[in-house]
Design a protein around this motif. Structure first.
Motif, PDB file in Angstrom:
ATOM      1  N   LEU A 225     -70.559  33.102  51.512  1.00  0.00           N
ATOM      2  CA  LEU A 225     -70.357  33.091  52.962  1.00  0.00           C
ATOM      3  C   LEU A 225     -69.039  32.425  53.324  1.00  0.00           C
ATOM      4  CD1 LEU A 225     -71.497  33.608  55.823  1.00  0.00           C
ATOM      5  CD2 LEU A 225     -72.440  31.295  55.725  1.00  0.00           C
ATOM      6  N   CYS A 226     -68.763  31.286  52.706  1.00  0.00           N
ATOM      7  CA  CYS A 226     -67.524  30.563  53.005  1.00  0.00           C
ATOM      8  C   CYS A 226     -66.287  31.371  52.628  1.00  0.00           C
ATOM      9  CB  CYS A 226     -67.513  29.219  52.281  1.00  0.00           C
ATOM     10  SG  CYS A 226     -68.704  28.019  52.928  1.00  0.00           S
ATOM     11  N   ALA A 227     -66.411  32.276  51.657  1.00  0.00           N
ATOM     12  CA  ALA A 227     -65.280  33.090  51.221  1.00  0.00           C
ATOM     13  C   ALA A 227     -65.199  34.423  51.955  1.00  0.00           C
ATOM     14  CB  ALA A 227     -65.366  33.336  49.719  1.00  0.00           C
ATOM     15  N   GLY A 228     -66.167  34.696  52.836  1.00  0.00           N
ATOM     16  CA  GLY A 228     -66.111  35.922  53.623  1.00  0.00           C
ATOM     17  C   GLY A 228     -66.974  37.055  53.122  1.00  0.00           C
ATOM     18  N   ALA A 229     -67.906  36.803  52.203  1.00  0.00           N
ATOM     19  CA  ALA A 229     -68.805  37.865  51.737  1.00  0.00           C
ATOM     20  C   ALA A 229     -69.621  38.412  52.900  1.00  0.00           C
ATOM     21  CB  ALA A 229     -69.729  37.332  50.637  1.00  0.00           C
ATOM     22  N   THR A 230     -69.996  39.689  52.791  1.00  0.00           N
ATOM     23  CA  THR A 230     -70.721  40.343  53.878  1.00  0.00           C
ATOM     24  C   THR A 230     -72.180  40.648  53.536  1.00  0.00           C
ATOM     25  OG1 THR A 230     -69.953  42.521  53.125  1.00  0.00           O
ATOM     26  CG2 THR A 230     -68.609  41.377  54.774  1.00  0.00           C
ATOM     27  N   GLY A 231     -72.602  40.401  52.300  1.00  0.00           N
ATOM     28  CA  GLY A 231     -73.998  40.661  51.958  1.00  0.00           C
ATOM     29  C   GLY A 231     -74.299  40.318  50.513  1.00  0.00           C
ATOM     30  N   VAL A 232     -75.607  40.258  50.205  1.00  0.00           N
ATOM     31  CA  VAL A 232     -76.089  39.899  48.869  1.00  0.00           C
ATOM     32  C   VAL A 232     -77.120  40.933  48.434  1.00  0.00           C
ATOM     33  CG1 VAL A 232     -77.292  38.152  47.494  1.00  0.00           C
ATOM     34  CG2 VAL A 232     -75.710  37.452  49.288  1.00  0.00           C
ATOM     35  N   VAL A 233     -77.073  41.302  47.161  1.00  0.00           N
ATOM     36  CA  VAL A 233     -78.042  42.239  46.582  1.00  0.00           C
ATOM     37  C   VAL A 233     -78.821  41.507  45.494  1.00  0.00           C
ATOM     38  CG1 VAL A 233     -78.369  44.455  45.419  1.00  0.00           C
ATOM     39  CG2 VAL A 233     -76.494  44.174  47.063  1.00  0.00           C
ATOM     40  N   LEU A 234     -80.144  41.523  45.612  1.00  0.00           N
ATOM     41  CA  LEU A 234     -81.019  40.864  44.641  1.00  0.00           C
ATOM     42  C   LEU A 234     -81.982  41.868  44.034  1.00  0.00           C
ATOM     43  CD1 LEU A 234     -82.101  37.690  46.674  1.00  0.00           C
ATOM     44  CD2 LEU A 234     -80.251  37.852  45.006  1.00  0.00           C
ATOM     45  N   GLY A 235     -82.294  41.696  42.751  1.00  0.00           N
ATOM     46  CA  GLY A 235     -83.331  42.500  42.124  1.00  0.00           C
ATOM     47  C   GLY A 235     -84.710  42.008  42.535  1.00  0.00           C
ATOM     48  N   ARG A 236     -85.658  42.928  42.573  1.00  0.00           N
ATOM     49  CA  ARG A 236     -87.014  42.559  42.972  1.00  0.00           C
ATOM     50  C   ARG A 236     -87.765  41.852  41.857  1.00  0.00           C
ATOM     51  NH1 ARG A 236     -88.749  47.317  45.486  1.00  0.00           N
ATOM     52  NH2 ARG A 236     -87.862  46.426  47.386  1.00  0.00           N
ATOM     53  N   HIS A 237     -87.376  42.088  40.624  1.00  0.00           N
ATOM     54  CA  HIS A 237     -88.104  41.540  39.475  1.00  0.00           C
ATOM     55  C   HIS A 237     -87.194  40.615  38.663  1.00  0.00           C
ATOM     56  CE1 HIS A 237     -91.094  44.533  40.473  1.00  0.00           C
ATOM     57  NE2 HIS A 237     -90.179  45.481  40.360  1.00  0.00           N
ATOM     58  N   ARG A 238     -87.797  39.588  38.082  1.00  0.00           N
ATOM     59  CA  ARG A 238     -87.087  38.633  37.224  1.00  0.00           C
ATOM     60  C   ARG A 238     -85.838  38.095  37.919  1.00  0.00           C
ATOM     61  NH1 ARG A 238     -88.747  42.716  34.124  1.00  0.00           N
ATOM     62  NH2 ARG A 238     -86.692  43.719  34.139  1.00  0.00           N
ATOM     63  N   ALA A 239     -86.013  37.672  39.155  1.00  0.00           N
ATOM     64  CA  ALA A 239     -84.884  37.163  39.931  1.00  0.00           C
ATOM     65  C   ALA A 239     -85.379  36.090  40.895  1.00  0.00           C
ATOM     66  CB  ALA A 239     -84.217  38.293  40.713  1.00  0.00           C
ATOM     67  N   ALA A 240     -84.489  35.180  41.242  1.00  0.00           N
ATOM     68  CA  ALA A 240     -84.836  34.121  42.195  1.00  0.00           C
ATOM     69  C   ALA A 240     -85.101  34.715  43.568  1.00  0.00           C
ATOM     70  CB  ALA A 240     -83.697  33.111  42.279  1.00  0.00           C
ATOM     71  N   ARG A 241     -86.024  34.090  44.269  1.00  0.00           N
ATOM     72  CA  ARG A 241     -86.353  34.508  45.635  1.00  0.00           C
ATOM     73  C   ARG A 241     -85.824  33.467  46.607  1.00  0.00           C
ATOM     74  NH1 ARG A 241     -87.298  38.388  43.608  1.00  0.00           N
ATOM     75  NH2 ARG A 241     -85.773  38.939  45.167  1.00  0.00           N
ATOM     76  N   LEU A 242     -85.926  33.778  47.887  1.00  0.00           N
ATOM     77  CA  LEU A 242     -85.497  32.826  48.915  1.00  0.00           C
ATOM     78  C   LEU A 242     -86.590  31.775  49.127  1.00  0.00           C
ATOM     79  CD1 LEU A 242     -83.645  34.838  51.687  1.00  0.00           C
ATOM     80  CD2 LEU A 242     -82.705  33.200  50.055  1.00  0.00           C
ATOM     81  N   THR A 243     -86.753  30.927  48.151  1.00  0.00           N
ATOM     82  CA  THR A 243     -87.697  29.818  48.245  1.00  0.00           C
ATOM     83  C   THR A 243     -87.089  28.724  49.129  1.00  0.00           C
ATOM     84  OG1 THR A 243     -86.729  28.717  46.342  1.00  0.00           O
ATOM     85  CG2 THR A 243     -88.500  30.300  45.900  1.00  0.00           C
ATOM     86  N   PRO A 244     -87.884  27.747  49.555  1.00  0.00           N
ATOM     87  CA  PRO A 244     -87.311  26.631  50.304  1.00  0.00           C
ATOM     88  C   PRO A 244     -86.155  25.950  49.577  1.00  0.00           C
ATOM     89  CG  PRO A 244     -89.681  26.615  50.543  1.00  0.00           C
ATOM     90  CD  PRO A 244     -89.367  27.687  49.543  1.00  0.00           C
ATOM     91  N   SER A 245     -86.240  25.848  48.258  1.00  0.00           N
ATOM     92  CA  SER A 245     -85.142  25.237  47.496  1.00  0.00           C
ATOM     93  C   SER A 245     -83.871  26.071  47.588  1.00  0.00           C
ATOM     94  CB  SER A 245     -85.542  25.079  46.027  1.00  0.00           C
ATOM     95  OG  SER A 245     -86.598  24.143  45.895  1.00  0.00           O
ATOM     96  N   ALA A 246     -84.008  27.397  47.505  1.00  0.00           N
ATOM     97  CA  ALA A 246     -82.842  28.264  47.625  1.00  0.00           C
ATOM     98  C   ALA A 246     -82.242  28.184  49.017  1.00  0.00           C
ATOM     99  CB  ALA A 246     -83.226  29.709  47.300  1.00  0.00           C
ATOM    100  N   VAL A 247     -83.105  28.191  50.025  1.00  0.00           N
ATOM    101  CA  VAL A 247     -82.629  28.127  51.414  1.00  0.00           C
ATOM    102  C   VAL A 247     -81.896  26.813  51.657  1.00  0.00           C
ATOM    103  CG1 VAL A 247     -83.366  28.018  53.824  1.00  0.00           C
ATOM    104  CG2 VAL A 247     -84.385  29.699  52.278  1.00  0.00           C
ATOM    105  N   LYS A 248     -82.443  25.724  51.122  1.00  0.00           N
ATOM    106  CA  LYS A 248     -81.787  24.425  51.306  1.00  0.00           C
ATOM    107  C   LYS A 248     -80.436  24.394  50.601  1.00  0.00           C
ATOM    108  CE  LYS A 248     -82.494  19.472  50.857  1.00  0.00           C
ATOM    109  NZ  LYS A 248     -83.410  18.389  50.426  1.00  0.00           N
ATOM    110  N   ALA A 249     -80.361  24.926  49.379  1.00  0.00           N
ATOM    111  CA  ALA A 249     -79.095  24.937  48.645  1.00  0.00           C
ATOM    112  C   ALA A 249     -78.062  25.823  49.333  1.00  0.00           C
ATOM    113  CB  ALA A 249     -79.323  25.422  47.218  1.00  0.00           C
ATOM    114  N   ALA A 250     -78.530  26.843  50.047  1.00  0.00           N
ATOM    115  CA  ALA A 250     -77.611  27.738  50.751  1.00  0.00           C
ATOM    116  C   ALA A 250     -76.997  27.091  51.973  1.00  0.00           C
ATOM    117  CB  ALA A 250     -78.340  29.015  51.153  1.00  0.00           C
TER     118      ALA A 250
END
Length: 228
Positions: free
Chosen positions: A92-117
């Motif tokens: 975001l700080c560098a100007g990215a416009t979006g993120v693509v995540l896999g549905r399997h074997r990948a991190a989700r938007l957990t509270p820890s991820a949201v806080k780190a973001a």
């Protein structure tokens, strides 16, 4: 809010914003707050919010308002939520416009991820896809250059010539890196030069370097408005 928390600084700002938006607040004991917190350090405040809505991949591949070329981050097998959040923050700080995540074997938007973001989830749209290789094919069909970060690539990040065009940086899991199919689907592979004896960076550090190299070549983009 934890009873007895120091109502100064950022806490005072939170209280003011909640009152302005007519968000109900209540004070509870620290034990009660910790019991419902899903992170190790809630810092005295917990907010309940609607879930982040998913975005269609083809919408991410479209040009944004102002005709800015898409600048996407694709995470292949990144399973640590802290890394996911850190990558989103750097992007975001560098100007990215979006993120693509896999549905399997990948991190989700957990509270820890949201806080780190650190707020990035409110600005960066996310597309969750069944498989990363298939998503890369969709992005390629949409005219987006897919750039894989591969430690052994013969071309370095500093020689990336497509950064000013529609581009997607593809980052793999720590240790394993990009999957074979994802690597094959990338249009370009670049490496970040590192001094021995280590041969690679943490994925969030690699993402930060790559994102700001794209930003440097493009010229820093203005900060987007929050979604919704």
């Amino acid at each position: 809010m934890a009873d007895g928390v120091d109502e100064a600084g950022v806490i005072a700002e939170i209280i003011g914003l909640a009152q302005e938006a007519r968000v109900p607040m209540r004070k509870v004991g620290r034990d009660q707050l910790d019991a419902v917190a899903l992170t190790d350090a809630p810092q005295g405040v917990i907010a309940r919010a609607d879930a982040i809505s998913d975005t269609d991949l083809r919408m991410l591949a479209a040009r944004s308002p102002g005709n800015r070329p898409p600048f996407l981050l694709v995470l292949d097998g990144v399973t640590d939520p802290h890394n996911l959040g850190a990558v989103m923050r750097s992007g975001l700080c560098a100007g990215a416009t979006g993120v693509v995540l896999g549905r399997h074997r990948a991190a989700r938007l957990t509270p820890s991820a949201v806080k780190a973001a650190a707020g990035a989830v409110e600005y960066l749209p996310i597309a969750t896809v069944p498989g990363i290789p298939a998503a890369l094919a969709v992005l390629a069909d949409a005219g987006i250059w897919t750039v894989g970060l591969v430690p052994a690539a013969p071309t370095t990040l500093w020689d990336l010539r497509v950064a000013t065009e529609a581009v997607a940086l593809v980052l793999g899991a720590e240790g394993k890196g990009l999957s074979r199919l994802a690597r094959q689907r990338c249009d370009v592979a670049v490496a970040i030069p590192v001094h021995p004896p280590l041969d690679s960076l943490n994925v969030s550090a690699a993402a930060a370097l790559a994102c700001f190299e794209v930003a440097r070549r493009r010229g820093m983009a203005s900060r987007p408005e929050p979604m919704g």
